[in-house]
Write a protein that holds these residues in place. Structure first.
Motif, PDB file in Angstrom:
ATOM      1  N   ASN A 117     -30.071   6.126   9.235  1.00 36.43           N
ATOM      2  CA  ASN A 117     -29.992   7.441   8.586  1.00 36.43           C
ATOM      3  C   ASN A 117     -31.344   7.778   7.945  1.00 36.43           C
ATOM      4  O   ASN A 117     -31.555   7.585   6.752  1.00 36.43           O
ATOM      5  CB  ASN A 117     -28.879   7.445   7.534  1.00 36.43           C
ATOM      6  N   THR A 118     -32.264   8.305   8.743  1.00 40.02           N
ATOM      7  CA  THR A 118     -33.599   8.630   8.249  1.00 40.02           C
ATOM      8  C   THR A 118     -33.572   9.793   7.261  1.00 40.02           C
ATOM      9  O   THR A 118     -34.449   9.907   6.395  1.00 40.02           O
ATOM     10  CB  THR A 118     -34.532   8.988   9.412  1.00 40.02           C
ATOM     11  N   ALA A 174     -35.153   2.875   7.433  1.00 40.93           N
ATOM     12  CA  ALA A 174     -33.832   3.494   7.556  1.00 40.93           C
ATOM     13  C   ALA A 174     -32.942   2.694   8.501  1.00 40.93           C
ATOM     14  O   ALA A 174     -31.749   2.493   8.231  1.00 40.93           O
ATOM     15  CB  ALA A 174     -33.973   4.927   8.041  1.00 40.93           C
ATOM     16  N   LEU A 229     -31.634  10.135   4.861  1.00 39.50           N
ATOM     17  CA  LEU A 229     -31.373   9.623   3.523  1.00 39.50           C
ATOM     18  C   LEU A 229     -32.678   9.480   2.742  1.00 39.50           C
ATOM     19  O   LEU A 229     -32.786   9.933   1.589  1.00 39.50           O
ATOM     20  CB  LEU A 229     -30.654   8.273   3.604  1.00 39.50           C
ATOM     21  N   TYR A 230     -33.676   8.871   3.373  1.00 39.01           N
ATOM     22  CA  TYR A 230     -34.960   8.681   2.708  1.00 39.01           C
ATOM     23  C   TYR A 230     -35.718  10.004   2.594  1.00 39.01           C
ATOM     24  O   TYR A 230     -36.478  10.206   1.632  1.00 39.01           O
ATOM     25  CB  TYR A 230     -35.798   7.644   3.452  1.00 39.01           C
ATOM     26  N   TYR A 268     -31.943  -0.676   6.556  1.00 39.31           N
ATOM     27  CA  TYR A 268     -31.117  -0.656   5.359  1.00 39.31           C
ATOM     28  C   TYR A 268     -30.123   0.498   5.289  1.00 39.31           C
ATOM     29  O   TYR A 268     -29.237   0.490   4.441  1.00 39.31           O
ATOM     30  CB  TYR A 268     -32.006  -0.594   4.107  1.00 39.31           C
ATOM     31  N   ALA A 269     -30.276   1.500   6.150  1.00 35.96           N
ATOM     32  CA  ALA A 269     -29.409   2.680   6.037  1.00 35.96           C
ATOM     33  C   ALA A 269     -28.749   3.040   7.358  1.00 35.96           C
ATOM     34  O   ALA A 269     -28.336   4.189   7.540  1.00 35.96           O
ATOM     35  CB  ALA A 269     -30.208   3.858   5.516  1.00 35.96           C
ATOM     36  N   THR A 318     -40.738   5.988   7.157  1.00 31.89           N
ATOM     37  CA  THR A 318     -39.540   5.259   6.723  1.00 31.89           C
ATOM     38  C   THR A 318     -38.535   5.059   7.849  1.00 31.89           C
ATOM     39  O   THR A 318     -37.397   4.658   7.599  1.00 31.89           O
ATOM     40  CB  THR A 318     -38.847   5.993   5.556  1.00 31.89           C
ATOM     41  N   ARG A 356     -34.104  11.645  -0.411  1.00 32.00           N
ATOM     42  CA  ARG A 356     -34.441  10.920  -1.635  1.00 32.00           C
ATOM     43  C   ARG A 356     -35.884  11.191  -2.049  1.00 32.00           C
ATOM     44  O   ARG A 356     -36.170  11.479  -3.217  1.00 32.00           O
ATOM     45  CB  ARG A 356     -34.215   9.423  -1.436  1.00 32.00           C
TER      46      ARG A 356
END
Length: 389
Positions: free
Chosen positions: A48-49, A41, A51-52, A44-45, A37, A55
């Motif tokens: 911020n790896t 990241a 975050l995934y 879309y973020a 991911t 999640r």
């Protein structure tokens, strides 16, 4: 130490090897998805790896939790739950097809009000149909050859649900139809009736190609797979990842194709596994799925009730066949399907329903509720050894 073992035996019953396989694949999933991911990241973020990572780890924990809860329920109760879930899934599939969220030119997702969380009703329908089919076959073992009372309700249920799923998700419908045929074969359904199911399935799937939302895509993917002169972009990037993985791979987190391979965290996660962990990692994952199928079929042979055996067989086949199809696509042995790799791919409802399926298999394997049922109850059926004879 003995107290800890007693606690484990009390709260984590069922086949210990299945527990071990699931935990190993779940932990491995967190590592691979975290690596795959990276590009997602940054897109879309804001890079911020974590975050995934958080999640997906949360979803893995939730799937393990629902698996544990499902394995605590005596499996005979799922006969009633399955019938209710099957009736519920039919209008949900139709509502999703007409009004669901359109992603990749198909309405597969339905948003739950209040919590604002989307899920795929096809996951519910698939689980419900397999369990309901096992219950119907177990109930009718004594008159399995009767067309009107035994076969007609079964073919109506299979035909309706597979058709509704195929309108937006052809590959899932084909996989479900194949699983149902295997359950019916194990359940001693006559071959002539199986041929009728195949004919009805072909007719329904053909209708879905012309009437559904993904018919053109399905045909295009078949044609692309048959055309040896040109390799689709997704397949090409997958082959590169596999070819550069070698025997031992590039190492965790060192994938290069994750930045160019579409959906490396779901549809093509097996290619990332081979790229980072090599042939050793790819074969190990394949072995774990085959071991899961073997343990599921051992439960079938040891089951004292037809329903338990058919239920374990159906759910084991559904999970492992989907895994084999996903891996086959990644290495070029089949057309692109979009099916995730169970337990390993990033996902929401797919992980949860996979956890429920595994929990039900473990419930069948527990062997602590093979009690005598009163005559006429839902689970007072012939033993599976009779059903398989």
């Amino acid at each position: 130490m003995s107290q800890f073992k007693t606690w484990i035996d009390e709260h984590f019953r069922g086949d210990p090897i299945i527990w071990g396989i699931v935990i190993l694949l779940s932990l491995f999933s967190i590592l691979v998805v975290y690596s795959a991911t990276g590009s997602l990241a940054y897109k879309y973020a804001g890079g911020n790896t974590e975050l995934y990572l958080f999640r997906h780890s949360t979803l893995v924990f939730v799937s393990l939790l629902v698996m544990w809860l499902a394995h605590k329920v005596p499996y005979k109760n799922y006969a009633l739950y399955a019938r209710l879930a099957m009736y519920l899934s039919m209008p949900l599939l139709l509502i999703t097809y007409l009004f669901g969220s359109n992603i990749n030119e198909a309405n597969r997702w339905l948003t739950i009000p209040v919590i604002n969380q989307a899920f795929q009703p096809s996951d519910l329908a698939k689980l419900a149909l397999i369990a309901a089919l096992a219950a119907m076959l177990a109930k009718r073992q004594n008159n399995i050859k009767d067309f009107k009372s035994t076969f007609l309700p079964i073919i109506i249920a299979i035909g309706l649900i597979c058709l509704l799923i195929a309108l937006a998700n052809m590959s899932t419908a084909i996989l479900l139809l194949a699983t149902c045929l295997l359950i019916m074969f194990i359940g001693r359904v006559p071959v002539k009736y199986l041929l009728i199911v195949i004919m009805v399935g072909i007719l329904g799937l053909t209708s879905a190609v012309f009437l559904g939302q993904r018919g053109d895509t399905f045909v295009a993917r078949i044609e692309a797979f048959m055309d040896e002169s040109e390799v689709p972009f997704q397949a090409e990037q997958s082959y590169i990842a596999i070819a550069t993985g070698g025997v031992t791979g590039k190492g965790p987190g060192n994938s290069e194709q994750r930045n160019s391979l579409p959906h490396p965290y779901s549809d093509f996660i097996y290619a990332i596994i081979i790229e980072e962990y090599g042939l050793v990692g790819g074969v190990s994952v394949l072995f774990l799925y085959l071991a899961l199928l073997y343990r599921g079929m051992r439960i079938v042979s040891n089951s004292n009730k037809a329903f338990g055996g058919l239920l374990s067989a159906g759910l084991s086949f559904a999970l492992v066949i989907q895994a084999l199809v996903n891996m086959a696509v990644a290495v070029g042995l089949g057309p692109i399907t979009g099916l995730p790799l169970p337990l390993l791919s990033m996902g929401g409802t797919s992980l949860v329903f996979t956890g429920i399926s595994l929990g039900i298999i473990l419930s069948v394997s527990r062997g602590d509720h093979q009690d005598e049922i009163q005559t006429g109850s839902a689970m007072n059926r012939p033993k599976l050894k009779t059903a398989l004879s």
